[in-house]
Design a protein around this motif. Sequence first.
Motif, PDB file in Angstrom:
ATOM      1  N   LEU A  61       0.835  -1.198   0.000  1.00  0.00           N
ATOM      2  CA  LEU A  61       0.000   0.000   0.000  1.00  0.00           C
ATOM      3  C   LEU A  61       0.870   1.248   0.000  1.00  0.00           C
ATOM      4  O   LEU A  61       0.577   2.237  -0.683  1.00  0.00           O
ATOM      5  CB  LEU A  61      -0.925  -0.021   1.216  1.00  0.00           C
ATOM      6  CG  LEU A  61      -2.020   1.050   1.297  1.00  0.00           C
ATOM      7  CD1 LEU A  61      -2.941   0.969   0.096  1.00  0.00           C
ATOM      8  CD2 LEU A  61      -2.812   0.897   2.588  1.00  0.00           C
ATOM      9  N   GLN A  62       1.966   1.211   0.767  1.00  0.00           N
ATOM     10  CA  GLN A  62       2.865   2.363   0.820  1.00  0.00           C
ATOM     11  C   GLN A  62       3.591   2.577  -0.508  1.00  0.00           C
ATOM     12  O   GLN A  62       3.731   3.711  -0.970  1.00  0.00           O
ATOM     13  CB  GLN A  62       3.874   2.171   1.959  1.00  0.00           C
ATOM     14  CG  GLN A  62       3.235   2.278   3.346  1.00  0.00           C
ATOM     15  CD  GLN A  62       4.181   1.846   4.452  1.00  0.00           C
ATOM     16  OE1 GLN A  62       4.899   0.859   4.336  1.00  0.00           O
ATOM     17  NE2 GLN A  62       4.191   2.589   5.547  1.00  0.00           N
ATOM     18  N   THR A  63       4.057   1.486  -1.140  1.00  0.00           N
ATOM     19  CA  THR A  63       4.713   1.628  -2.445  1.00  0.00           C
ATOM     20  C   THR A  63       3.703   2.056  -3.504  1.00  0.00           C
ATOM     21  O   THR A  63       4.046   2.805  -4.427  1.00  0.00           O
ATOM     22  CB  THR A  63       5.389   0.314  -2.885  1.00  0.00           C
ATOM     23  OG1 THR A  63       4.437  -0.752  -2.859  1.00  0.00           O
ATOM     24  CG2 THR A  63       6.542  -0.018  -1.980  1.00  0.00           C
ATOM     25  N   ALA A  64       2.454   1.607  -3.373  1.00  0.00           N
ATOM     26  CA  ALA A  64       1.408   2.043  -4.302  1.00  0.00           C
ATOM     27  C   ALA A  64       1.135   3.529  -4.127  1.00  0.00           C
ATOM     28  O   ALA A  64       0.818   4.239  -5.088  1.00  0.00           O
ATOM     29  CB  ALA A  64       0.128   1.237  -4.088  1.00  0.00           C
ATOM     30  N   GLY A  65       1.263   4.009  -2.890  1.00  0.00           N
ATOM     31  CA  GLY A  65       1.086   5.432  -2.637  1.00  0.00           C
ATOM     32  C   GLY A  65       2.151   6.259  -3.340  1.00  0.00           C
ATOM     33  O   GLY A  65       1.866   7.324  -3.901  1.00  0.00           O
ATOM     34  N   VAL A  66       3.390   5.776  -3.330  1.00  0.00           N
ATOM     35  CA  VAL A  66       4.465   6.451  -4.047  1.00  0.00           C
ATOM     36  C   VAL A  66       4.209   6.386  -5.555  1.00  0.00           C
ATOM     37  O   VAL A  66       4.446   7.341  -6.298  1.00  0.00           O
ATOM     38  CB  VAL A  66       5.837   5.815  -3.697  1.00  0.00           C
ATOM     39  CG1 VAL A  66       6.948   6.426  -4.549  1.00  0.00           C
ATOM     40  CG2 VAL A  66       6.146   6.000  -2.223  1.00  0.00           C
ATOM     41  N   PHE A  67       3.710   5.232  -6.015  1.00  0.00           N
ATOM     42  CA  PHE A  67       3.348   5.070  -7.422  1.00  0.00           C
ATOM     43  C   PHE A  67       2.299   6.108  -7.816  1.00  0.00           C
ATOM     44  O   PHE A  67       2.387   6.757  -8.861  1.00  0.00           O
ATOM     45  CB  PHE A  67       2.810   3.654  -7.637  1.00  0.00           C
ATOM     46  CG  PHE A  67       2.552   3.289  -9.075  1.00  0.00           C
ATOM     47  CD1 PHE A  67       3.598   3.007  -9.932  1.00  0.00           C
ATOM     48  CD2 PHE A  67       1.263   3.208  -9.569  1.00  0.00           C
ATOM     49  CE1 PHE A  67       3.373   2.653 -11.257  1.00  0.00           C
ATOM     50  CE2 PHE A  67       1.015   2.859 -10.885  1.00  0.00           C
ATOM     51  CZ  PHE A  67       2.078   2.579 -11.728  1.00  0.00           C
ATOM     52  N   ALA A  68       1.281   6.277  -6.953  1.00  0.00           N
ATOM     53  CA  ALA A  68       0.220   7.251  -7.214  1.00  0.00           C
ATOM     54  C   ALA A  68       0.773   8.670  -7.201  1.00  0.00           C
ATOM     55  O   ALA A  68       0.346   9.528  -7.983  1.00  0.00           O
ATOM     56  CB  ALA A  68      -0.888   7.106  -6.181  1.00  0.00           C
ATOM     57  N   ALA A  69       1.749   8.950  -6.321  1.00  0.00           N
ATOM     58  CA  ALA A  69       2.345  10.288  -6.261  1.00  0.00           C
ATOM     59  C   ALA A  69       3.038  10.639  -7.572  1.00  0.00           C
ATOM     60  O   ALA A  69       3.011  11.791  -8.023  1.00  0.00           O
ATOM     61  CB  ALA A  69       3.347  10.363  -5.106  1.00  0.00           C
ATOM     62  N   GLY A  70       3.653   9.625  -8.195  1.00  0.00           N
ATOM     63  CA  GLY A  70       4.261   9.846  -9.506  1.00  0.00           C
ATOM     64  C   GLY A  70       3.223  10.260 -10.527  1.00  0.00           C
ATOM     65  O   GLY A  70       3.461  11.125 -11.376  1.00  0.00           O
ATOM     66  N   PHE A  71       2.037   9.665 -10.428  1.00  0.00           N
ATOM     67  CA  PHE A  71       0.952  10.019 -11.332  1.00  0.00           C
ATOM     68  C   PHE A  71       0.468  11.443 -11.090  1.00  0.00           C
ATOM     69  O   PHE A  71       0.043  12.124 -12.025  1.00  0.00           O
ATOM     70  CB  PHE A  71      -0.219   9.046 -11.171  1.00  0.00           C
ATOM     71  CG  PHE A  71      -0.109   7.821 -12.036  1.00  0.00           C
ATOM     72  CD1 PHE A  71      -0.825   7.736 -13.213  1.00  0.00           C
ATOM     73  CD2 PHE A  71       0.707   6.766 -11.674  1.00  0.00           C
ATOM     74  CE1 PHE A  71      -0.733   6.615 -14.011  1.00  0.00           C
ATOM     75  CE2 PHE A  71       0.804   5.641 -12.458  1.00  0.00           C
ATOM     76  CZ  PHE A  71       0.082   5.558 -13.646  1.00  0.00           C
ATOM     77  N   LEU A  72       0.509  11.887  -9.849  1.00  0.00           N
ATOM     78  CA  LEU A  72       0.029  13.227  -9.541  1.00  0.00           C
ATOM     79  C   LEU A  72       0.914  14.312 -10.158  1.00  0.00           C
ATOM     80  O   LEU A  72       0.491  15.453 -10.289  1.00  0.00           O
ATOM     81  CB  LEU A  72      -0.062  13.418  -8.024  1.00  0.00           C
ATOM     82  CG  LEU A  72      -1.124  12.569  -7.320  1.00  0.00           C
ATOM     83  CD1 LEU A  72      -1.073  12.777  -5.817  1.00  0.00           C
ATOM     84  CD2 LEU A  72      -2.516  12.892  -7.859  1.00  0.00           C
ATOM     85  N   MET A  73       2.135  13.952 -10.547  1.00  0.00           N
ATOM     86  CA  MET A  73       3.018  14.900 -11.232  1.00  0.00           C
ATOM     87  C   MET A  73       2.700  14.985 -12.720  1.00  0.00           C
ATOM     88  O   MET A  73       3.180  15.888 -13.409  1.00  0.00           O
ATOM     89  CB  MET A  73       4.485  14.482 -11.050  1.00  0.00           C
ATOM     90  CG  MET A  73       4.999  14.618  -9.634  1.00  0.00           C
ATOM     91  SD  MET A  73       4.925  16.326  -9.041  1.00  0.00           S
ATOM     92  CE  MET A  73       6.123  17.106 -10.131  1.00  0.00           C
ATOM     93  N   ARG A  74       1.896  14.059 -13.208  1.00  0.00           N
ATOM     94  CA  ARG A  74       1.631  14.021 -14.644  1.00  0.00           C
ATOM     95  C   ARG A  74       0.952  15.281 -15.181  1.00  0.00           C
ATOM     96  O   ARG A  74       1.277  15.712 -16.288  1.00  0.00           O
ATOM     97  CB  ARG A  74       0.814  12.773 -14.987  1.00  0.00           C
ATOM     98  CG  ARG A  74       1.620  11.499 -14.859  1.00  0.00           C
ATOM     99  CD  ARG A  74       0.872  10.336 -15.449  1.00  0.00           C
ATOM    100  NE  ARG A  74       1.677   9.131 -15.422  1.00  0.00           N
ATOM    101  CZ  ARG A  74       1.423   8.047 -16.126  1.00  0.00           C
ATOM    102  NH1 ARG A  74       0.368   8.029 -16.911  1.00  0.00           N
ATOM    103  NH2 ARG A  74       2.193   6.985 -16.051  1.00  0.00           N
ATOM    104  N   PRO A  75      -0.017  15.863 -14.460  1.00  0.00           N
ATOM    105  CA  PRO A  75      -0.598  17.093 -15.009  1.00  0.00           C
ATOM    106  C   PRO A  75       0.439  18.193 -15.235  1.00  0.00           C
ATOM    107  O   PRO A  75       0.365  18.924 -16.238  1.00  0.00           O
ATOM    108  CB  PRO A  75      -1.620  17.498 -13.935  1.00  0.00           C
ATOM    109  CG  PRO A  75      -2.006  16.216 -13.286  1.00  0.00           C
ATOM    110  CD  PRO A  75      -0.737  15.407 -13.255  1.00  0.00           C
ATOM    111  N   ILE A  76       1.398  18.322 -14.305  1.00  0.00           N
ATOM    112  CA  ILE A  76       2.452  19.324 -14.490  1.00  0.00           C
ATOM    113  C   ILE A  76       3.291  18.967 -15.717  1.00  0.00           C
ATOM    114  O   ILE A  76       3.627  19.825 -16.541  1.00  0.00           O
ATOM    115  CB  ILE A  76       3.338  19.426 -13.239  1.00  0.00           C
ATOM    116  CG1 ILE A  76       2.491  19.795 -12.019  1.00  0.00           C
ATOM    117  CG2 ILE A  76       4.459  20.448 -13.450  1.00  0.00           C
ATOM    118  CD1 ILE A  76       3.258  19.811 -10.719  1.00  0.00           C
ATOM    119  N   GLY A  77       3.613  17.657 -15.845  1.00  0.00           N
ATOM    120  CA  GLY A  77       4.362  17.214 -17.018  1.00  0.00           C
ATOM    121  C   GLY A  77       3.568  17.408 -18.297  1.00  0.00           C
ATOM    122  O   GLY A  77       4.126  17.803 -19.326  1.00  0.00           O
ATOM    123  N   GLY A  78       2.251  17.128 -18.232  1.00  0.00           N
ATOM    124  CA  GLY A  78       1.408  17.323 -19.405  1.00  0.00           C
ATOM    125  C   GLY A  78       1.379  18.774 -19.849  1.00  0.00           C
ATOM    126  O   GLY A  78       1.426  19.082 -21.052  1.00  0.00           O
TER     127      GLY A  78
END
Length: 431
Positions: free
Chosen positions: A61-78
């Motif tokens: 669950l904790q590693t999935a949380g880090v995985f999700a945090a990477g996704f949250l940077m996608r709008p900035i990257g987009g």
Amino acid sequence: MIRQQAPSPVASLSNVQRIKAIVGASSGNLVEWFDFYVYSFFSIYFAHIFFPKGDATTQLLQTAGVFAAGFLMRPIGGWLFGFIGDRFGRKKSMLISVYMMCFGSLVIACLPGYDRIGLIAPVMLLLVRMLQGLSVGGEYGASATYMSEIATEGKKGFYSSFQYVTLIGGQLLAVLTVVILQQLLDNDSLRAWGWRIPFMIGAVLSIVALWLRKSLHETSDETQRANKNAGSLSYLLRHHWRPFIKVIGITAGGSLSFYTFTTYMQKYLINSIGLDPKMGSMLMTGVLLAFMFLQPIAGALSDKIGRKLSVIIFAVGIILFTVPIMVYLTRVDSLFLIFLLLLLALVICSFYTSVSGLLKAELFPPQLRALGVGLPYAIGNAIFGGSAEFVALALKQKGIESSFFWYVTAMGIVVLLISLTLPNKKSVERL
């Protein structure tokens, strides 16, 4: 009425040159997604390195949380890479994104664990994953735009489908890496140091992708890039807000379904169904291979029936079959039946993945295309796709795992409603 447009910068390219360009763009896409998926697939081996406390589900669950945090940077990257792609060129945007992914993978490969540097370890892991999320967030819009522009009329669906061929190929390569390392190393070695190998491989592969992408032909012209509204977020939101919202909604349901039946499925097979990790990896390798070959078939079909009907078929399939598939996976004893159920899910997803980038690119004008595709895609993907594992594992921890299946179904309804408002674009139209 036919709208007169300036000749495309790649109008004179031969079919061979176009194919080489698609291979070059796709190579970087494959490496980007290999690096990104390696984290998810190998998290079962390194979760304890960075999060030593708690049971297996808590660590995941904790590693999935880090995985999700990477996704949250996608709008900035987009937004960032969409601006670069529209203002300075698609090629430049794609080169920068690969550089960033290469750096991130190299850092993770060498990052010490919690036992050596304490809290700095998970914090560094989080920061690097956010950097990679920024990179992948920019990759999608630029590569989707590039492949839609380099493809010839009449075959846009077929050629553009190779974006997901390589995306799935990166995921498949990550799974194959798991399978090979599981055969070569015992479980203790994988948990101690073997999990670092694929991150190093990803960094090396990035060098090849950079070399291939440097030879790409630019698909945007100087007039488009010089337009005062090129890459303008304010202009996009003022004048193209309807397609912007549609892309968010379609991406939300499409990405959630895609990550449910690919990235999260490996953990579901092991954590919920009880399959041996090696068997789970082998099953996912088989279905992902079939999924990859389905992309050009579904893409070519969209050239005949239109993107709209393709997405409608996807949405209806997700609505009708998600709950039965996820429930029956826990009840069947045959590995062959499990394989068929997973394959059915991915056949349904193919009607979305094969046309995903092209469908969105066709909704925006050239001077806003990279931003118009990349930013709303990144928003929908970050909120719904990136959180898929986290939400599924959290609901499982609370004892209501089946709620996740209905959540995916509900998002299929959202996609269906939006898809009914889309134009029925085909590669060949009579104007």
